[in-house]
Scaffold this active site. Structure first.
Site, PDB file in Angstrom:
ATOM      1  N   HIS A 379       0.639  -1.366  -0.083  1.00  0.00           N
ATOM      2  CA  HIS A 379       0.053   0.038   0.132  1.00  0.00           C
ATOM      3  C   HIS A 379       0.844   1.351   0.147  1.00  0.00           C
ATOM      4  O   HIS A 379       0.311   2.369  -0.121  1.00  0.00           O
ATOM      5  CB  HIS A 379      -1.006   0.033   0.959  1.00  0.00           C
ATOM      6  N   ASP A 427       0.033  -7.477   1.806  1.00  0.00           N
ATOM      7  CA  ASP A 427       0.482  -6.175   1.950  1.00  0.00           C
ATOM      8  C   ASP A 427       1.958  -6.140   1.738  1.00  0.00           C
ATOM      9  O   ASP A 427       2.482  -5.720   2.910  1.00  0.00           O
ATOM     10  CB  ASP A 427       0.025  -5.372   3.045  1.00  0.00           C
ATOM     11  N   SER A 523       4.202   2.843   8.084  1.00  0.00           N
ATOM     12  CA  SER A 523       3.847   1.646   7.022  1.00  0.00           C
ATOM     13  C   SER A 523       5.136   1.265   6.196  1.00  0.00           C
ATOM     14  O   SER A 523       5.716   2.190   5.896  1.00  0.00           O
ATOM     15  CB  SER A 523       2.520   1.985   6.199  1.00  0.00           C
TER      16      SER A 523
HETATM   17  C1  4AZ Z   1      -1.202   3.762   8.721  1.00  0.00           C
HETATM   18  O1  4AZ Z   1      -2.129   4.528   8.443  1.00  0.00           O
HETATM   19  C2  4AZ Z   1      -1.184   2.966   9.909  1.00  0.00           C
HETATM   20  N1  4AZ Z   1      -1.388   1.298  14.311  1.00  0.00           N
HETATM   21  C3  4AZ Z   1      -0.194   2.173  10.260  1.00  0.00           C
HETATM   22  C4  4AZ Z   1       0.111   1.541  11.202  1.00  0.00           C
HETATM   23  C5  4AZ Z   1      -1.026   1.348  12.169  1.00  0.00           C
HETATM   24  C6  4AZ Z   1      -2.324   2.079  11.914  1.00  0.00           C
HETATM   25  C7  4AZ Z   1      -2.380   2.946  10.818  1.00  0.00           C
HETATM   26  C8  4AZ Z   1      -0.963   0.686  13.336  1.00  0.00           C
HETATM   27  O2  4AZ Z   1      -0.305   3.916   8.016  1.00  0.00           O
END
Ligand code: 4AZ
Length: 581
Positions: A379, A427, A523
């Protein structure tokens, strides 16, 4: 009931049953993990065990290597088809492909024979074991001393009983006229007794070794029977005792604990206690060879073997296999901090961490895994934007770029073909870096690849692991410097996310109070775990979660171990395979 039957055997053929292993207490607590048993693991399940050096791991199963894929070092060996091979590995890999040709002897073929037979009074499948060694002219009996189901399984397989032995038999009274016997020691994986090591001994009071091989009409133990994956039935009390009673090791691979005299690997397998601190890695998790300083290593004094030590040869071959360098920091660990939430990272703390820049901001994290390859979340990237990403390695603070910083352009983005942007299944994506110039490789100074886990059993729930990234703080505050925190691997995450959580492909991690969590911007970045030898593995990729820092909603990560084959298809096996190559 069973006891009566045993006594009958004793009367008819004058064999008694060898002593059953003494278990402390009356009934040993059930150590078998039933859910794991359903997965039918055997000695060929390379998620659970190491393959032999003449095998390699493909799709979770050890398969035969081709002889030319063996290391070249070694001495000549002779097989039962009269062929001389230049190494033991080559012979075993040939045997693996053509089971009718087996190991005969060390050295070139000489035409001498090896033979195993049973001297029986009753059934053909039971009796005293007699062997004629290549090294000796005469057949001899085997000593009872040191004779266990491990050697008995090998003897029966050699005699054509594929499921090995049902039980060892005590034959103290017979045959009184023999003066000497052969002591035999096997590892239990041999296909012929010729591969075990023999010494000549004066028989002691225990007499000679006997065996009842397992046949179609061997009856299952009356109560509490354990069914091996190969179809053999053994007594349930023989599961998880470190002894490979089944012959395919299926009685030792799904254990929540182990009986006395065996060692419990963190991956849930039981191995004989004498394998602990013996210098050879047996647990995939490495725990059998960790913290060995205080442990007395077994005395390496070798008795006068009549036959070569093929187990030592097997270990020697292992040392010739290629090794991979990953997950070990170059510098000695810098300031090892105690656990705190969102601590600032220092230079060299996370040498595999990279940042992905798109436009003016760092949009995601990623992990360097070797060669020209970065692993991130699907993503985070788009295939058609490959040329717009910039990968930054050795970055700490993007307001104050440090001198070690490496900047790389992207050659190609590969997104998992089953990535689902709605459910976040699969992912995972690979980024191939552009080489800085035509004749250079992608190596970036101060950058170290994280290891790719090859088995989902390397780390267990509650293991403490580390997340890192430039993501947002809880209050959505922007962050400019790399932060890290310690989280626990969480078990049963469907309790939190129900059907949104997919056990095979995802892993959850967090803390009791939710104080440490990945968030927007983290992420694609790493969730890394260290094994007992302090080697760092990329266990997860920051993927999703309901908000950030909520204890009732832990962070969800892509389970990298599940994608080992997918990654190796794209980057090449040799770049990421540490074992079983
Ligand atoms: C995000 O929005 C995201 N708490 C990544 C990790 C988590 C929540 C959101 C985990 O990229």
């Amino acid at each position: 009931m069973k006891l009566v039957h045993f006594t009958l055997v004793l009367v008819c053929v004058s064999f008694g049953v060898s002593r059953l292993p003494v278990t402390s207490g009356s009934v040993p607590r059930d150590l078998v993990d039933e859910k794991c048993l359903a997965e039918k693991h055997t000695h060929l399940s390379c998620n659970k065990v190491f393959c032999q050096p003449w095998q390699k791991c493909i799709g979770g199963t050890c398969i035969c290597k081709l002889p030319y894929q063996c290391p070249k070092n070694g001495t000549a060996m002779c097989s039962t088809n009269g062929r001389t091979f230049s190494t033991y590995c080559q012979l075993k890999s040939f045997e693996c492909l053509h089971p009718e040709a087996r190991f005969l002897s060390s050295g070139p073929c000489t035409g001498k024979e090896f033979r195993v037979s049973l001297q029986h009074k009753g059934r053909d499948s039971e009796g005293h074991v007699q062997v004629k060694l290549v090294e000796l002219e005469e057949s001899m009996y085997i000593c009872q001393d040191g004779w266990s189901l491990t050697q008995a399984n090998v003897a029966c397989r050699d005699l054509g009983y594929p499921l090995g032995a049902a039980q060892t038999l005590d034959t103290s009274s017979f045959p009184a006229n023999s003066t000497e016997c052969l002591h035999v020691s096997c590892r239990g994986i041999e296909t012929s007794l010729a591969e075990c090591t023999f010494t000549q001994r004066k028989p002691n009071a225990q007499g000679f070794a006997g065996v009842a091989c397992y046949t179609d009409d061997t009856s299952a133990p009356a109560k509490g029977s354990f069914q091996c994956v190969n179809g053999k039935h053994i007594s349930r009390r023989k599961a998880c005792d470190g002894v490979n009673d089944c012959g395919d090791q299926s009685d030792e691979l799904c254990c929540t604990g182990c009986q006395d005299n065996s060692f419990h690997c963190k991956s849930g397998i039981c191995i004989p206690r004498q394998y602990r601190c013996n210098g050879e890695l047996d647990c995939i998790t490495g725990d059998d060879e960790a913290d060995c300083d205080g442990e007395a290593r077994p005395c390496q004094e070798k008795p006068d073997f009549l036959t070569p030590d093929m187990d030592a040869e097997r270990q020697r071959i292992k040392s010739f296999l290629p090794t991979l360098s990953c997950g070990v920091k170059q510098s000695s660990p810098s300031r090892r901090k105690r656990v705190v939430g969102g601590s600032p990272a220092h230079k060299g703390d996370f040498p595999w961490q990279v940042a992905i820049r798109y436009g003016d901001s760092i949009t995601c994290g990623g992990t360097y895994i070797g060669g020209c390859w970065i692993l991130t979340a699907a993503h985070c990237v788009k295939v058609n934007k490959a040329h717009q990403y910039i990968v930054l390695a050795s970055l700490i603070d993007w307001l104050k770029p440090n001198s070690e910083l490496s900047v790389r352009y992207v050659n190609k983005v590969i997104i998992h073909e089953n990535y689902n942007g709605t459910t976040y299944q699969n992912d995972i994506a690979l980024i191939e870096l552009k080489k800085p110039s035509k004749h250079k490789d992608c190596q970036m100074p101060e950058t170290v690849p994280a290891c790719i886990p090859w088995s989902p059993y390397l780390f267990q729930p509650n293991h403490k692991c580390i997340i890192s990234g430039w993501g947002r703080e809880k209050d959505n505050e922007r962050v400019f410097s790399l932060k890290w925190g310690q989280v626990n691997l969480i078990h049963n995450c469907s309790n939190f996310y129900q059907r949104r959580y997919h056990e095979k492909e995802m892993v959850c991690a967090g803390t009791q109070d939710g104080s440490i969590d990945a968030c927007k911007g983290d992420s694609g970045g790493p969730l890394v775990c260290q094994d007992v030898n302090n080697v760092t593995y990329l266990w997860g990729i920051v993927s999703w979660g309901e908000n950030c820092g909520k204890p009732e909603f832990p962070g969800v990560y892509t389970k990298v171990a599940n994608y080992f084959d997918w990654i190796s298809q794209h980057v090449g096996r040799s770049l990421i395979s540490q074992h079983n190559v």
